[in-house]
Design a protein around this motif. Structure first.
Motif, PDB file in Angstrom:
ATOM      1  N   ILE A 183     -17.650 -47.023   1.071  1.00  0.00           N
ATOM      2  CA  ILE A 183     -16.533 -47.913   1.362  1.00  0.00           C
ATOM      3  C   ILE A 183     -15.185 -47.354   0.936  1.00  0.00           C
ATOM      4  O   ILE A 183     -14.161 -48.002   1.132  1.00  0.00           O
ATOM      5  N   LEU A 184     -15.167 -46.160   0.342  1.00  0.00           N
ATOM      6  CA  LEU A 184     -13.885 -45.567  -0.048  1.00  0.00           C
ATOM      7  C   LEU A 184     -13.074 -45.228   1.196  1.00  0.00           C
ATOM      8  O   LEU A 184     -13.539 -44.506   2.069  1.00  0.00           O
ATOM      9  N   ASN A 185     -11.863 -45.733   1.275  1.00  0.00           N
ATOM     10  CA  ASN A 185     -10.998 -45.506   2.420  1.00  0.00           C
ATOM     11  C   ASN A 185     -10.182 -44.230   2.197  1.00  0.00           C
ATOM     12  O   ASN A 185      -9.553 -44.056   1.157  1.00  0.00           O
ATOM     13  N   GLU A 186     -10.180 -43.371   3.202  1.00  0.00           N
ATOM     14  CA  GLU A 186      -9.474 -42.092   3.064  1.00  0.00           C
ATOM     15  C   GLU A 186      -7.964 -42.289   2.945  1.00  0.00           C
ATOM     16  O   GLU A 186      -7.315 -41.660   2.112  1.00  0.00           O
ATOM     17  N   ASP A 187      -7.390 -43.160   3.757  1.00  0.00           N
ATOM     18  CA  ASP A 187      -5.939 -43.337   3.753  1.00  0.00           C
ATOM     19  C   ASP A 187      -5.442 -44.035   2.490  1.00  0.00           C
ATOM     20  O   ASP A 187      -4.424 -43.651   1.919  1.00  0.00           O
ATOM     21  N   ARG A 188      -6.140 -45.077   2.068  1.00  0.00           N
ATOM     22  CA  ARG A 188      -5.654 -45.868   0.936  1.00  0.00           C
ATOM     23  C   ARG A 188      -6.048 -45.316  -0.421  1.00  0.00           C
ATOM     24  O   ARG A 188      -5.369 -45.536  -1.412  1.00  0.00           O
ATOM     25  N   ARG A 215      -4.867 -39.222  -3.815  1.00  0.00           N
ATOM     26  CA  ARG A 215      -5.298 -38.383  -4.920  1.00  0.00           C
ATOM     27  C   ARG A 215      -5.556 -36.944  -4.495  1.00  0.00           C
ATOM     28  O   ARG A 215      -6.016 -36.130  -5.304  1.00  0.00           O
ATOM     29  N   GLY A 216      -5.283 -36.631  -3.229  1.00  0.00           N
ATOM     30  CA  GLY A 216      -5.488 -35.278  -2.733  1.00  0.00           C
ATOM     31  C   GLY A 216      -6.941 -34.936  -2.456  1.00  0.00           C
ATOM     32  O   GLY A 216      -7.327 -33.777  -2.525  1.00  0.00           O
ATOM     33  N   TRP A 217      -7.748 -35.943  -2.155  1.00  0.00           N
ATOM     34  CA  TRP A 217      -9.168 -35.732  -1.901  1.00  0.00           C
ATOM     35  C   TRP A 217      -9.472 -35.871  -0.411  1.00  0.00           C
ATOM     36  O   TRP A 217     -10.192 -36.777   0.008  1.00  0.00           O
ATOM     37  N   THR A 218      -8.934 -34.988   0.421  1.00  0.00           N
ATOM     38  CA  THR A 218      -9.234 -35.009   1.847  1.00  0.00           C
ATOM     39  C   THR A 218      -9.902 -33.694   2.229  1.00  0.00           C
ATOM     40  O   THR A 218      -9.721 -32.671   1.560  1.00  0.00           O
TER      41      THR A 218
END
Length: 77
Positions: free
Chosen positions: A19-24, A29-32
């Motif tokens: 459920i962790l949202n990439e955008d929000r 935190r720089g985790w892409t």
């Protein structure tokens, strides 16, 4: 603590990662995945990020596992 409790714990952990949202959450935190290139993917941060994206990719099997767990818990108490 039995095997069933351990399985439920892993399922809850996978749900939390899914459920962790990439955008929000992750991008702030720089985790892409776009930032993880080359040898950075083999680092601990790259491996954790891969696990997060794998859990997000496998949402449908997670939903099915959640339904199975709920049904078993309803019948077994």
């Amino acid at each position: 603590m039995g095997f069933w409790t351990l399985l439920e714990g892993f399922l809850l952990f996978a749900n939390a990662l899914a459920i962790l949202n990439e955008d929000r959450f992750l991008a702030r935190r720089g985790w892409t995945l776009a930032e993880m290139t080359g040898p950075q993917r083999n680092s601990l941060k790259g491996q954790v990020l891969g696990l997060i994206y794998a859990c997000q990719f496998l949402r449908l099997p997670l939903i099915v596992l959640n339904v199975i767990i709920i049904i078993v818990k309803l019948f077994s108490g």
